[in-house]
Design an enzyme around this catalytic site. Structure first.
Site, PDB file in Angstrom:
ATOM      1  N   HIS A  98     -35.364 -44.175 -21.814  1.00  0.00           N
ATOM      2  CA  HIS A  98     -35.815 -45.552 -22.017  1.00  0.00           C
ATOM      3  C   HIS A  98     -36.878 -45.947 -21.008  1.00  0.00           C
ATOM      4  CE1 HIS A  98     -33.401 -46.912 -18.588  1.00  0.00           C
ATOM      5  NE2 HIS A  98     -32.308 -46.424 -19.151  1.00  0.00           N
ATOM      6  N   CYS A 121     -29.090 -42.339 -17.436  1.00  0.00           N
ATOM      7  CA  CYS A 121     -30.186 -42.233 -18.402  1.00  0.00           C
ATOM      8  C   CYS A 121     -31.429 -41.614 -17.750  1.00  0.00           C
ATOM      9  CB  CYS A 121     -30.545 -43.620 -18.935  1.00  0.00           C
ATOM     10  SG  CYS A 121     -29.224 -44.394 -19.898  1.00  0.00           S
TER      11      CYS A 121
END
Length: 146
Positions: A98, A121
């Protein structure tokens, strides 16, 4: 210039790179990726803040996440779930590639959070995730190396 549509993604945690491949040829490499707060070793449990290692797929995308665009990585797989279950723990999940947090001042101009800051992430700049969003279709295999 936008890269061609990828058929494989390689993340190298130690080199801090994300490389897109099309028909066996590298078509784009992103340097300086950001990882979980505890970037070394494979993610095993919810809350360990590690980024997983192994082979997964990009299985869906979220245009409305808390971060600028996000591509979901299919962690945990069956082996990850079995290991965590044997330890009486949850393997965690919600692992994405992301952009930066929504509302981060200067993110549209390329500014990024400092250091490793995610919960596992892989974070990139907002401009980079916009390119990746269009270049990585759902179902694309991804390998994350130590």
């Amino acid at each position: 210039m936008a890269p061609p549509v990828a058929d494989f993604v390689l993340i190298d945690k130690s080199d801090r790179t994300l490389t897109l491949y099309t028909a066996g040829r590298a078509t784009m490499t992103v340097s300086g990726i950001q990882l979980g707060d505890a970037p070394e070793d494979h993610k095993q449990f919810e809350g360990d803040e590690r980024t997983p290692e192994g082979r997964y797929t990009i299985d869906y995308r979220n245009p409305n996440s808390a971060y600028y665009l996000s591509l979901h990585i299919s962690y945990p797989n069956a082996a990850d779930r079995a290991f965590a279950r044997a330890q009486g723990r949850s393997p965690g999940g919600a692992i994405f590639i992301h952009g930066q947090p929504n509302g981060l001042p200067g993110a549209d101009a390329g500014l990024r959070m400092p250091g490793d800051w995610t919960d596992g992430c892989i974070a990139v700049s907002n401009g980079t995730i916009a390119l990746l969003w269009n270049a990585i279709p759902d179902g694309t295999p991804i390998e994350i190396r130590p």
